[in-house]
Design an enzyme around this catalytic site. Structure first.
Site, PDB file in Angstrom:
ATOM      1  N   VAL A  49      42.115  41.114 166.298  1.00  0.00           N
ATOM      2  CA  VAL A  49      43.392  40.942 165.604  1.00  0.00           C
ATOM      3  C   VAL A  49      43.123  41.267 164.142  1.00  0.00           C
ATOM      4  CG1 VAL A  49      45.273  39.371 165.038  1.00  0.00           C
ATOM      5  CG2 VAL A  49      44.060  39.124 167.220  1.00  0.00           C
ATOM      6  N   SER A  50      43.775  42.302 163.636  1.00  0.00           N
ATOM      7  CA  SER A  50      43.481  42.795 162.286  1.00  0.00           C
ATOM      8  C   SER A  50      43.794  41.744 161.231  1.00  0.00           C
ATOM      9  CB  SER A  50      44.288  44.062 161.992  1.00  0.00           C
ATOM     10  OG  SER A  50      43.936  45.098 162.875  1.00  0.00           O
ATOM     11  N   ALA A  51      43.202  41.911 160.064  1.00  0.00           N
ATOM     12  CA  ALA A  51      43.431  41.002 158.944  1.00  0.00           C
ATOM     13  C   ALA A  51      44.903  41.041 158.532  1.00  0.00           C
ATOM     14  CB  ALA A  51      42.540  41.384 157.769  1.00  0.00           C
TER      15      ALA A  51
END
Length: 409
Positions: free
Chosen positions: A77-79
């Protein structure tokens, strides 16, 4: 008291509100619709691997959700800061049709909040582990209308297109999706070249896609038919990694010997403040030297075999048996009253270490003298079969479906 130590069931709400406040403060969230989406979607439900609520809502950090047998991340899950930047760049409106390549569920839920029930969100991934959990998480959190597709994005169909926006959330070496973009639509792609990645917003202009706002970022690389593999040499038992895109085959044994052997040291008199960005240097080196690569130390290994100026993806020139990379030391004298300053230096290793160090120093001097204050090159994406004039100052990166022009002039 830290948010993640609160026993109250409201702690995710507090963490979410704090994340939104941070994203607004740093300028990643700039519109009310993006702010509202981040304030509503429960990120922790899509990132059960996060060790705490605080970690799930850390504005600057990725949550890894799957690793391969070697421990390398294959899904995450990207920043939040990067997701917010990409959503703002997409300029989504109510009722828009959006394709996401690379799934997980959370970003698709954010998109669904913005486009509303009258819009369409299609999220695609090659990994059944990812699509199964994305479907489950989206249903559990109230977004069953999102269409989750299992498949290889290299061969995506056009039955749901054209799309007003395409968001690619994996590191893509090529970009075969331009034909799916509606007139006036936007495509945000973390495009890889020379071992580095820039998230670029592409807008159609005739048969070309004009790139806007290249942003430094890192994504899990694409799998399947669209995968691209740089050369990687793990040195000193994995303590140091060298990466080169193309060129002659790397001789890991020779590079290992070069790393631990005698090194040359060269200082440049080029000074930067410790918090100054210099990401255009990577692009300048990628433009002008085919041996441009990157180096980084493994944070899990002890020792100080290298001292790179950047923790990750530090600029280097790399050949089959030698390399030179950018290092630093404290700069003293007139700069002491203006905060911490660093002087760039170069360490050269191996048979050609001195030559590579001198070449890197020459590139650095040109960038510092003529291009350091430049905003950076313009990126334009063309189909692979279009005849493109070479830029006066720049480079054309030839790919399978497209050609990426990097133009400094």
């Amino acid at each position: 008291m830290p948010i993640d130590t609160l026993s109250s069931p409201e702690s995710p709400d507090l963490a979410r509100a704090d994340m939104v406040a941070q994203l607004k403060e740093r300028g990643s969230i700039r519109s009310p619709q993006v702010a509202a989406a981040f304030a509503k979607v429960p990120r922790e439900k899509f990132a059960p691997e996060a060790p705490s609520i605080a970690a799930a809502y850390s504005a600057m950090d990725t949550v890894v959700t799957k690793r391969d047998a070697s421990g390398k991340a294959t899904s995450s899950v990207s920043a939040p800061w990067l997701q917010a930047e990409m959503l703002e760049a997409a300029q989504l409106t109510r009722g828009a049709r959006v394709l996401e390549i690379g799934s997980g569920g959370y970003n698709a839920a954010l998109i669904a909040e913005i486009v509303g029930p009258e819009g369409l969100v299609v999220t695609m991934d090659i990994d059944p582990f990812v699509t199964e959990r994305a479907t489950r998480f989206l249903t559990e959190t109230g977004y069953p209308q999102v269409k989750v597709v299992l498949g290889d994005a290299e061969h995506i169909g056009d039955e749901d297109g054209p799309y007003d926006a395409i968001l690619v959330t994996v590191g893509a070496w090529d970009c075969p999706w331009g034909h799916l973009l509606a007139p006036g639509g936007r495509m945000i792609v973390p495009l890889r070249f020379c071992g580095i990645t820039r998230s670029i917003t592409f807008v159609r202009d005739g048969d070309q896609l004009v790139g806007l706002d290249p942003t430094v970022c890192g994504f899990v690389p694409m799998q399947g038919a669209g995968a691209h593999h740089e050369q990687v040499a793990a040195l000193a038992g994995g303590a140091v990694t060298l990466m080169l895109d193309g060129g002659p085959a790397l001789d890991t044994a020779a590079l290992d010997q070069a790393l631990t052997g005698d090194a040359c040291e060269l200082w440049t008199d080029i000074v930067v403040r410790s918090n100054d960005p210099f990401d255009t240097l990577h692009l300048w080196l990628a433009t002008h030297d085919d041996t441009f690569g990157v180096i980084w130390p493994n944070p899990d290994h002890d020792g100080d075999l290298i001292k790179p100026v950047l923790r990750w993806f530090c600029p280097a020139l790399v050949t089959s048996d030698s390399f030179a990379y950018l290092t630093y030391r404290e700069a003293h004298g007139d700069h002491e009253t203006e905060g911490r300053h660093l002087e760039f230096g170069i360490h050269g290793h191996g048979r050609r270490g001195v030559e590579l160090a001198e070449r890197l120093a020459a590139h650095l001097a040109t960038w510092d003298r003529e291009w350091r204050q430049h905003p950076g090159p313009q990126f334009t994406l063309y189909p692979a079969d279009v005849v493109v004039s070479a830029p006066v100052i720049g480079r054309i990166f030839l790919k399978r479906h497209t050609q990426l022009v990097m133009d400094w002039s």
